[in-house]
Write an enzyme that holds these catalytic residues in place. Structure first.
Site, PDB file in Angstrom:
ATOM      1  N   ASP A 124     -19.375  -8.993  25.686  1.00 30.02           N
ATOM      2  CA  ASP A 124     -18.528  -8.883  24.514  1.00 30.02           C
ATOM      3  C   ASP A 124     -18.974  -7.730  23.610  1.00 30.02           C
ATOM      4  O   ASP A 124     -20.000  -7.099  23.838  1.00 30.02           O
ATOM      5  CB  ASP A 124     -18.603 -10.214  23.744  1.00 30.02           C
ATOM      6  N   TYR A 158     -28.187 -15.831  30.216  1.00 30.15           N
ATOM      7  CA  TYR A 158     -28.151 -15.092  28.952  1.00 30.15           C
ATOM      8  C   TYR A 158     -29.334 -15.531  28.095  1.00 30.15           C
ATOM      9  O   TYR A 158     -29.828 -16.662  28.214  1.00 30.15           O
ATOM     10  CB  TYR A 158     -26.865 -15.393  28.178  1.00 30.15           C
TER      11      TYR A 158
END
Length: 401
Positions: A120, A175
């Site tokens: 993102d 992540y």
């Protein structure tokens, strides 16, 4: 030199050719002249070398690291120069180094390009993997990196099977989320600034709550535009925990690590945001269970600054092809030290420096009292909605902010 062409040598056996391919990451064009398919005539030539040779394209994967600050995500928006992305710089470097013809840069489908995760806006990566077809020129990594800014690096290259797709072949993604520990300071009992230090008891509470995410749950409240009855709202989280805190430049930080099969847009940031709201005393613990039900729950979204794509996993591919003698497993063990050094030099300093200057976490924490964690609303499945496959997308494989 013009003249009569020599008769081509008889093709080598398949195993021999593939054996050459498996060990020739940085080999010159001649390594790949024994092609199974005739090479297409391409006029384009790179800045860094002679490229009119009839080299066949080969399917490879690149291991990438980058700092996402100042970029509007990973995925390229062809025809739009308003928002710069990581792939804009990558494709430019591939063309300028002579790895791909210019028209492949204009239409990325021509080189079968696929990224493992669509990170993102502002999100960084230490272990992004992209698959594509390139000319395997001499010193390919050095030439690509010479045309990239220092905050984007290609750390490794491996040949893969012809039909390999980095997104579809990815079994899981890991992540990390780096945040100042004052995010966990209780609103009524603790200091709300840099003097706060995370206690062992609070760390245990954080990890107990993060562990609740493990397993398969309905995460429709942790993304947007997805109904509770859509099958793709079900996501499988393998592990999630917070590591021991550490100090940088007088401020204490902690790193939350999460491994999952795939993640929807904003899912990780909302998972972190809800746990922070509970630990700080703004939300009751039972909101976690309610958030997995069909009712709509107000889940706060933590800032994107601290999110980093740490690693992507290809266990199924490695079991099938990693030991066949023709292909290397995609484990990147040799590149781990360089990836760690990149994080220390480019990613962590950017997160820390930006947090000090812009105070994104502190500003976001000030909005938590505006959320109503007791209210719920019915959220019906949207009739006729497109239902993507469970493997589709990650935060960060999903849509940008």
């Amino acid at each position: 030199m013009a003249g009569k062409a020599e008769a081509p040598a008889p093709p080598a056996p398949r195993q021999e050719r593939d054996g050459k391919a498996g060990s020739g990451w940085h080999g010159g064009g001649r390594v790949w002249e024994d092609a199974e398919q005739p090479a297409k005539k391409l006029k384009s030539s790179g800045e860094d070398g002679e490229q009119p040779r009839k080299l066949p394209k080969r399917k490879i994967v690149l291991l990438m690291a980058y700092s996402g600050k100042g970029y509007h995500g990973m995925q390229r928006n062809v025809g739009s120069s308003q928002f710069k992305t990581i792939e804009d710089d990558l494709v430019s470097a591939l063309v300028r180094s002579g790895c791909i013809p210019e028209n492949h840069g204009e239409d990325m489908r021509k080189m079968s390009f696929q990224r493992c995760a669509r990170t993102d806006k502002g999100v960084s990566a230490a272990g992004q993997v992209v698959s594509l077809k390139v000319w395997l020129i001499d010193d390919i990594l050095e030439k690509i990196n010479s045309h990239l800014p220092s905050h984007i690096r290609i750390l490794g290259l491996k040949r893969v099977t012809g039909g390999f797709n980095s997104k579809n072949r990815c079994d899981a993604r890991t992540y990390v989320y780096m945040l100042p520990t004052f995010a966990f300071a209780h609103k009524d009992r603790d200091a709300q600034d840099e003097t706060y230090r995370l206690s062992a008891d609070t760390l245990r509470q954080v990890n107990r709550l993060l562990a609740c995410y493990k397993g398969t749950h309905n995460f429709h409240n942790f993304t947007s535009q997805k109904g509770p009855r859509e099958p793709s709202a079900q996501r499988y989280v393998l592990d999630m925990f917070c590591e021991e805190p550490f100090e940088r430049d007088g401020m204490e930080f902690a790193v939350i690590k999460v491994k999952g099969q795939s993640f929807m847009t904003h899912q990780i940031r909302k998972m972190v945001g809800l746990v922070v709201a509970i630990v700080k005393g703004y939300a009751p613990e039972d909101v976690l269970e309610r958030s997995w039900g069909e009712a709509k729950v107000d889940v706060p979204k933590a800032p994107g600054l601290g999110l980093v794509l740490e690693r992507v996993h290809f266990e199924t591919y490695n079991r099938r092809f990693g030991g066949d003698g023709l292909h290397e497993p995609l484990d990147w063990a040799r590149e781990e030290a360089e990836a760690a050094a990149f994080k220390e030099q480019h990613i962590y300093p950017t997160i820390i420096g930006t947090e000090r200057q812009e105070r994104s976490m502190a500003q976001w924490l000030s909005t938590l009292p505006t959320h109503d964690f007791s209210a719920t609303a019915h959220a019906a499945a949207r009739p006729g909605a497109k239902v993507p496959s469970p493997q589709e997308g990650s935060e960060e494989d999903g849509v940008s902010d």
